[in-house]
Write a protein that holds these residues in place. Structure first.
Motif, PDB file in Angstrom:
ATOM      1  N   ILE A 186      59.877  80.390  70.324  1.00 47.31           N
ATOM      2  CA  ILE A 186      59.742  80.605  68.322  1.00 47.31           C
ATOM      3  C   ILE A 186      58.936  81.413  67.399  1.00 47.31           C
ATOM      4  N   VAL A 244      58.899  73.501  75.601  1.00 51.51           N
ATOM      5  CA  VAL A 244      58.971  72.813  74.673  1.00 51.51           C
ATOM      6  C   VAL A 244      60.086  74.205  73.867  1.00 51.51           C
ATOM      7  N   GLY A 245      59.759  75.344  74.117  1.00 49.41           N
ATOM      8  CA  GLY A 245      59.964  76.199  73.554  1.00 49.41           C
ATOM      9  C   GLY A 245      59.062  76.870  72.394  1.00 49.41           C
ATOM     10  N   GLY A 246      58.346  76.447  72.869  1.00 45.62           N
ATOM     11  CA  GLY A 246      57.611  76.054  71.256  1.00 45.62           C
ATOM     12  C   GLY A 246      57.045  78.086  70.356  1.00 45.62           C
ATOM     13  N   ALA A 286      57.633  78.362  63.293  1.00 51.53           N
ATOM     14  CA  ALA A 286      57.106  77.371  64.107  1.00 51.53           C
ATOM     15  C   ALA A 286      56.733  76.003  64.920  1.00 51.53           C
ATOM     16  N   SER A 290      64.575  74.008  71.152  1.00 51.16           N
ATOM     17  CA  SER A 290      63.405  73.411  71.524  1.00 51.16           C
ATOM     18  C   SER A 290      63.694  71.930  71.452  1.00 51.16           C
ATOM     19  N   VAL A 327      59.097  73.126  66.070  1.00 50.36           N
ATOM     20  CA  VAL A 327      59.630  72.400  66.566  1.00 50.36           C
ATOM     21  C   VAL A 327      59.199  70.859  66.079  1.00 50.36           C
ATOM     22  N   MET A 352      63.849  70.400  75.835  1.00 55.73           N
ATOM     23  CA  MET A 352      62.750  69.613  76.459  1.00 55.73           C
ATOM     24  C   MET A 352      62.796  68.102  76.889  1.00 55.73           C
ATOM     25  N   THR A 401      60.199  82.108  77.651  1.00 56.91           N
ATOM     26  CA  THR A 401      59.594  82.636  77.027  1.00 56.91           C
ATOM     27  C   THR A 401      60.020  84.910  76.871  1.00 56.91           C
ATOM     28  N   GLU A 460      57.947  77.780  81.134  1.00 58.99           N
ATOM     29  CA  GLU A 460      57.700  77.568  79.771  1.00 58.99           C
ATOM     30  C   GLU A 460      57.355  79.657  79.208  1.00 58.99           C
TER      31      GLU A 460
END
Length: 355
Positions: free
Chosen positions: A74, A69-71, A83, A50, A87, A54, A206, A202
């Motif tokens: 996770i 963000v990658g949240g 997560a 994350s 994050v 970013m 994912t 995003e």
């Protein structure tokens, strides 16, 4: 979506701080099983992922930038509570070491990107994947839709926080004290960037990782879905080591991180006060509160990840990854100590309960 100090009033920051304290505490409670198991490295690597993702700024047609963000990823793999911790730690290191996001604004940034984003993403993913196998194509599409929606609702929350500042905090003559953007300005600016560009990135990111894991490591998708049985073929398939794969990925991302410097302009709402287009907002001077609290935290290691130098950008990525991983291990160790849970052999053999 990294809100700098000065754009939100101290009162707003305090409200978000009070809101985040029980959420962080609940996160610590809900990831107890993860803390006491072999999956702690995955939380650390998720936080590092994350952090680095970013750093990759994406150009937007209106001249600004945005980022993933990658949240959501996770949350899908380890649960939204894990997560939230991962994050939040990534955001804290960005603010403390690199000045990306404010210290006073940290609780608001954490609410937007460590709560709204992962919980929305995970909720939609779970809703769309009921009664499906771990290798079902529907899981990839659900991950895409969930991550896209999560990032955009996070952006909407940020826009609202910006947009209410001029109405709530202003001088007697109506001059804003903090962020000068009204809702009619903040919402279109934020949503254009995220609906058209950042949300797509995003979602694709994912969904792509989920699709890869369906082929390379199906048991990893089962960590947060223990009720879904594995087929005999999935059990017999030799999975790719997630830690090894993640380390290689992080290494590559750190090396190519200077690509984030190629995006012209900056993100909406992250301008330094002197760079604000005051005429656009009907102002003759920088709002007093914004000028007062900008630069509240002036002890960053590499401000703005080195200020445009490619090698300092890479160095920032490497330092950030190392510090984030170390802090996650430290936090999870502390959670285990504070919660007083004794490690049981069964916890090491059984998958964590779904968050």
């Amino acid at each position: 979506m990294h809100i700098p100090d000065g754009y939100l009033s101290p009162q707003t920051s305090a409200v978000f701080g009070l809101a985040m304290l029980p959420l962080w505490w609940q996160s610590a409670a809900r990831v107890k099983k993860v803390v006491k198991s072999r999956y702690v490295p995955l939380v650390a690597l998720g936080a590092a992922f994350s952090f680095v993702i970013m750093m990759f700024n994406i150009p937007i047609p209106d001249g600004t930038t945005a980022h993933a963000v990658g949240g959501g990823l996770i949350a899908i793999l380890l649960g939204p509570w894990a997560a939230c911790i991962a994050v939040s730690i990534a955001l804290l290191i960005q603010a403390l070491f690199f000045g990306d996001g404010g210290i006073l604004a940290f609780p608001a940034n954490a609410f937007n990107m460590a709560v709204v984003l992962p919980f929305v993403s995970y909720g939609i993913y779970r809703l769309l994947t009921r009664n499906t196998a771990l290798t079902s194509p529907r899981r990839m599409w659900a991950a895409i839709v969930g991550a896209y929606a999560g990032l955009n609702l996070s952006a909407l929350a940020t826009a609202i926080e910006f947009g209410i500042q001029p109405d709530l905090f202003h001088k007697a003559d109506g001059t804003p004290l903090y962020a000068p953007f009204h809702l009619s300005q903040a919402i279109p600016a934020m949503m254009l960037a995220h609906l058209l560009i950042a949300g797509v990135v995003e979602g694709v990111l994912t969904g792509g990782v989920v699709a890869y894991l369906q082929r390379a490591n199906v048991p990893l998708l089962r960590i947060n879905a223990p009720e879904v049985p594995l087929t005999q073929a999935e059990v017999q398939r030799r999975p790719v080591s997630p830690v090894r794969a993640a380390l290689v990925t992080l290494g590559i991302m750190a090396v190519i991180s200077p690509l984030g410097l190629l995006a012209p302009g900056g993100a909406f709402g992250e301008d330094a006060p002197q760079d604000l287009d005051l005429g656009r907002y009907g102002l003759s001077a920088v709002p007093e509160g914004l000028a007062k609290y900008t630069g509240f935290w002036g002890r960053t290691l590499l401000p703005d990840y080195g200020g445009g130098s490619w090698w300092q950008y890479v160095l920032s990525a490497v330092i950030g990854i190392a510090v984030v991983v170390a802090l996650v291990f430290g936090v999870t160790w502390l959670i285990g100590r504070l919660r007083g849970g004794e490690r049981e052999a069964a916890d090491l053999d059984a998958p964590p309960v779904r968050s």
